[in-house]
Design a protein around this motif. Sequence first.
Motif, PDB file in Angstrom:
ATOM      1  N   GLU A  28       6.088   0.198   2.306  1.00 58.42           N
ATOM      2  CA  GLU A  28       5.313   1.286   2.121  1.00 58.42           C
ATOM      3  C   GLU A  28       4.593   1.767   3.342  1.00 58.42           C
ATOM      4  OE1 GLU A  28       5.380   3.931   0.198  1.00 58.42           O
ATOM      5  OE2 GLU A  28       6.638   3.179  -1.361  1.00 58.42           O
ATOM      6  N   GLN A  29       3.827   0.962   3.966  1.00 54.10           N
ATOM      7  CA  GLN A  29       2.971   1.493   5.214  1.00 54.10           C
ATOM      8  C   GLN A  29       3.739   1.330   6.254  1.00 54.10           C
ATOM      9  OE1 GLN A  29       0.899   2.976   7.701  1.00 54.10           O
ATOM     10  NE2 GLN A  29      -0.442   2.878   5.675  1.00 54.10           N
ATOM     11  N   THR A  30       4.615   0.302   6.521  1.00 49.57           N
ATOM     12  CA  THR A  30       5.204  -0.160   7.892  1.00 49.57           C
ATOM     13  C   THR A  30       6.339   0.547   8.008  1.00 49.57           C
ATOM     14  OG1 THR A  30       6.259  -2.153   7.057  1.00 49.57           O
ATOM     15  CG2 THR A  30       4.068  -2.318   8.031  1.00 49.57           C
ATOM     16  N   ASN A  31       6.944   1.380   6.929  1.00 48.18           N
ATOM     17  CA  ASN A  31       8.074   2.273   7.121  1.00 48.18           C
ATOM     18  C   ASN A  31       7.871   3.385   8.072  1.00 48.18           C
ATOM     19  OD1 ASN A  31      11.117   2.405   6.129  1.00 48.18           O
ATOM     20  ND2 ASN A  31      10.241   4.194   4.803  1.00 48.18           N
ATOM     21  N   PHE A  32       6.740   3.711   7.951  1.00 48.60           N
ATOM     22  CA  PHE A  32       6.250   4.805   9.192  1.00 48.60           C
ATOM     23  C   PHE A  32       6.338   4.111  10.420  1.00 48.60           C
ATOM     24  CE2 PHE A  32       4.746   6.435   5.017  1.00 48.60           C
ATOM     25  CZ  PHE A  32       4.769   7.765   5.076  1.00 48.60           C
ATOM     26  N   SER A  45       0.483   7.039 -14.648  1.00 52.79           N
ATOM     27  CA  SER A  45       0.779   6.136 -13.239  1.00 52.79           C
ATOM     28  C   SER A  45       0.248   4.948 -13.285  1.00 52.79           C
ATOM     29  CB  SER A  45      -0.337   7.199 -12.229  1.00 52.79           C
ATOM     30  OG  SER A  45      -1.641   6.968 -12.353  1.00 52.79           O
ATOM     31  N   LEU A  46      -0.652   4.440 -14.220  1.00 55.98           N
ATOM     32  CA  LEU A  46      -0.970   3.118 -14.048  1.00 55.98           C
ATOM     33  C   LEU A  46       0.207   2.260 -14.886  1.00 55.98           C
ATOM     34  CD1 LEU A  46      -4.622   3.180 -15.118  1.00 55.98           C
ATOM     35  CD2 LEU A  46      -3.601   2.447 -12.871  1.00 55.98           C
ATOM     36  N   ILE A  47       0.789   2.828 -15.914  1.00 52.49           N
ATOM     37  CA  ILE A  47       1.686   2.379 -16.794  1.00 52.49           C
ATOM     38  C   ILE A  47       3.118   2.288 -15.737  1.00 52.49           C
ATOM     39  CG2 ILE A  47       3.436   2.691 -18.661  1.00 52.49           C
ATOM     40  CD1 ILE A  47       1.065   3.838 -20.184  1.00 52.49           C
ATOM     41  N   ASN A  48       3.331   3.162 -15.298  1.00 50.80           N
ATOM     42  CA  ASN A  48       4.525   3.013 -14.378  1.00 50.80           C
ATOM     43  C   ASN A  48       4.548   2.168 -13.241  1.00 50.80           C
ATOM     44  OD1 ASN A  48       5.772   5.226 -15.517  1.00 50.80           O
ATOM     45  ND2 ASN A  48       5.080   6.741 -14.346  1.00 50.80           N
ATOM     46  N   LEU A  51       0.546   4.677  -2.489  1.00 50.94           N
ATOM     47  CA  LEU A  51       0.501   3.211  -2.280  1.00 50.94           C
ATOM     48  C   LEU A  51       0.581   2.647  -1.040  1.00 50.94           C
ATOM     49  CD1 LEU A  51       3.495   2.220  -5.139  1.00 50.94           C
ATOM     50  CD2 LEU A  51       1.013   2.552  -5.406  1.00 50.94           C
ATOM     51  N   ARG A  52       0.981   3.609   0.073  1.00 56.76           N
ATOM     52  CA  ARG A  52       0.841   3.271   1.405  1.00 56.76           C
ATOM     53  C   ARG A  52      -0.830   3.035   1.961  1.00 56.76           C
ATOM     54  NH1 ARG A  52       2.108   8.275   1.168  1.00 56.76           N
ATOM     55  NH2 ARG A  52       0.953   9.768   2.324  1.00 56.76           N
ATOM     56  N   SER A  53      -1.775   3.740   1.181  1.00 58.70           N
ATOM     57  CA  SER A  53      -2.923   3.592   1.532  1.00 58.70           C
ATOM     58  C   SER A  53      -3.662   2.216   0.949  1.00 58.70           C
ATOM     59  CB  SER A  53      -3.816   4.918   0.844  1.00 58.70           C
ATOM     60  OG  SER A  53      -3.830   4.593  -0.572  1.00 58.70           O
ATOM     61  N   TYR A  54      -2.902   1.513   0.281  1.00 57.21           N
ATOM     62  CA  TYR A  54      -3.174   0.232  -0.170  1.00 57.21           C
ATOM     63  C   TYR A  54      -3.057  -0.930   0.679  1.00 57.21           C
ATOM     64  CZ  TYR A  54      -4.897   1.842  -4.905  1.00 57.21           C
ATOM     65  OH  TYR A  54      -5.637   2.410  -5.912  1.00 57.21           O
ATOM     66  N   THR A  89      16.880   1.626  -5.248  1.00 55.51           N
ATOM     67  CA  THR A  89      15.644   1.559  -5.957  1.00 55.51           C
ATOM     68  C   THR A  89      14.890   2.716  -5.334  1.00 55.51           C
ATOM     69  OG1 THR A  89      13.802   0.118  -6.557  1.00 55.51           O
ATOM     70  CG2 THR A  89      14.615   0.125  -4.264  1.00 55.51           C
ATOM     71  N   HIS A  90      13.684   2.990  -5.915  1.00 51.29           N
ATOM     72  CA  HIS A  90      12.917   4.075  -5.563  1.00 51.29           C
ATOM     73  C   HIS A  90      11.312   3.466  -5.402  1.00 51.29           C
ATOM     74  CE1 HIS A  90      12.380   8.337  -4.586  1.00 51.29           C
ATOM     75  NE2 HIS A  90      11.347   8.291  -5.007  1.00 51.29           N
ATOM     76  N   GLY A  91      10.600   3.880  -4.419  1.00 51.42           N
ATOM     77  CA  GLY A  91       9.154   3.486  -4.443  1.00 51.42           C
ATOM     78  C   GLY A  91       8.250   4.826  -4.510  1.00 51.42           C
ATOM     79  N   ASP A  92       7.253   4.693  -3.636  1.00 50.02           N
ATOM     80  CA  ASP A  92       6.279   5.978  -3.714  1.00 50.02           C
ATOM     81  C   ASP A  92       6.860   7.014  -2.602  1.00 50.02           C
ATOM     82  OD1 ASP A  92       4.314   7.530  -3.865  1.00 50.02           O
ATOM     83  OD2 ASP A  92       2.787   6.529  -2.803  1.00 50.02           O
ATOM     84  N   MET A  93       6.890   6.480  -1.191  1.00 47.94           N
ATOM     85  CA  MET A  93       7.286   7.173  -0.205  1.00 47.94           C
ATOM     86  C   MET A  93       8.836   6.646   0.112  1.00 47.94           C
ATOM     87  SD  MET A  93       5.548   9.563   1.071  1.00 47.94           S
ATOM     88  CE  MET A  93       6.374   9.826   2.737  1.00 47.94           C
ATOM     89  N   LEU A  94       8.933   5.155  -0.163  1.00 47.55           N
ATOM     90  CA  LEU A  94      10.233   4.629   0.101  1.00 47.55           C
ATOM     91  C   LEU A  94      11.190   5.354  -0.857  1.00 47.55           C
ATOM     92  CD1 LEU A  94       8.905   0.865   0.152  1.00 47.55           C
ATOM     93  CD2 LEU A  94      10.189   2.100   2.110  1.00 47.55           C
ATOM     94  N   GLY A  95      12.413   5.692  -0.659  1.00 48.06           N
ATOM     95  CA  GLY A  95      13.602   6.025  -1.206  1.00 48.06           C
ATOM     96  C   GLY A  95      13.578   7.559  -1.279  1.00 48.06           C
ATOM     97  N   ASN A  96      12.636   8.332  -0.607  1.00 50.68           N
ATOM     98  CA  ASN A  96      12.542   9.794  -0.481  1.00 50.68           C
ATOM     99  C   ASN A  96      13.505  10.015   0.658  1.00 50.68           C
ATOM    100  OD1 ASN A  96      10.901  10.697  -2.546  1.00 50.68           O
ATOM    101  ND2 ASN A  96       9.372   9.438  -1.654  1.00 50.68           N
TER     102      ASN A  96
END
Length: 497
Positions: free
Chosen positions: A128-132, A266-269, A327-330, A423-430
């Motif tokens: 999520e982070q390194t995709n940038f 958001s926690l459940i998801n 998620l990338r901030s984690y 599949t789809h993530g937070d930034m991933l998949g956009n």
Amino acid sequence: MRERRKNKETFFRKYWVVFICTFLVTAASYYPKIRYFNYSIDTERMIRLPDYTLDWWLKLGRYGLVALSKIPFFGEGVHVRYINILTYLLLFVSVLFLSYVFDKETKRSRIELFLAISLYVTTPVVLEQTNFVLQSAPVVFSTVIMFIGYGLLKIYIENKNYWLLLSGLIFVMLSFTVYVSLVLGFVALTIVDICYQSRKEVWGIKKYFSRVMYFAGASIISYGGYLIGNIVCLKVFNLKSSEYLLESKLWGTVPNAQVYDTIKSSLINNFEFDSPFAFWGVMVLLTLFIVLSILNKENIVITLITLVGIVVIGTYTVPLLGYFGTLRSYFPVYPILLYGLAMLIFQSARINLMKVSSYLFIFVLVAVQGFNTFRFGVNEEKIYQQEVALVKEIEIKLKENSIEDISEYKLAIIGGKTFEEITHGDMLGNTVFAWDLTSNVGTSYRAGDFIYNHGLHFKRITPKEYAKAIERSNDMTIFPDNQSIKIVEEILIIKLS
């Protein structure tokens, strides 16, 4: 000095096989990102308007990132494949430093260290982070710098060499200048490492709290140095600081009841079993940590403080923003917590049944994380190829409409387009073709920059001109229909939805 050299030799002599296996796990997990050419949202803007991106980073207080981006070693310009190779090599290097800083006395077995490191490198949070790609190598490098600084601060405790203390503070501060979330990474490392050391050396409460205060003071001093540097940079470049993260908070912008519902959903998801990020794994690790701490009769106060610290730092965005993300901030908080929890579990697992059970669960979690990270990489390539294909289709359609001198037109993209994905993530998949849909120019900047980078050199449109384009698009059909492209004065309108 001689003892430290002996520790290093013993450490790498014992674990060299572990590190070779870790290298292979890292290469396998990120193979699609290393193998294929693709890039994420924001990169398209950096390619077209690099100065804009660098100013934006300065406004975010990431002046160290700006400095590193000027160094050819970190892929000056956009050399995607080189940057990806460098990024994941640095990720591998980071675990060498983390594992040495954490347990240079080699108390853990080879299988235990391998499993703990594998948790760190395979979590999709890293991707999520390194995709940038524009910041991936500098951010991972800054993580290495933070680990080195933390290690120097630990060595200072042993021999009271003030040069080590100063060097440690400077290294940690420099890491913050690249990626401010490393402040939280430093805190996360402190939480799990101090608990681990307290159990290894059987500390009392007094010694435990003295170490907590020492590292808390070190983080405050380093962060203070970072803030001073940020003020100077903003003054020098005549820029105003951006509160980008806080601007995305829900508290105060929507009713509290809605915020609570968002937090819950958001926690459940993110923590449900089929989440591609496998956050449910950390819940099991926390449970194992508690159970084994009780069975092994660990210090209850230190255990509780560690537990609370892990929960707070592992969900810090919830009280800050009103939801679990971004998620990338984690990164690197979550990978560090995974590594630390695994090491704490192995440390307290004295019963063979519990030890074997822990091995099996963590092995499964590593496999799930590694597979999902690999799949995310494949997914990014799949989406990128569809984006490129759409640009080619637009180019063909323009030629069919005898529109060739495209540099004379400003591009207005109405609506957006999503693509088939695995599949789809937070930034991933956009995709850039569906990002910023609600902005005052829709996707025209994101998608327009992407189109520009692929050879169609349109001009950028203004918000006022975009509003005019929307009014003129009511009678248009959806691309690729013949009526999906229209020219109004100097504006070329493409309607995607």
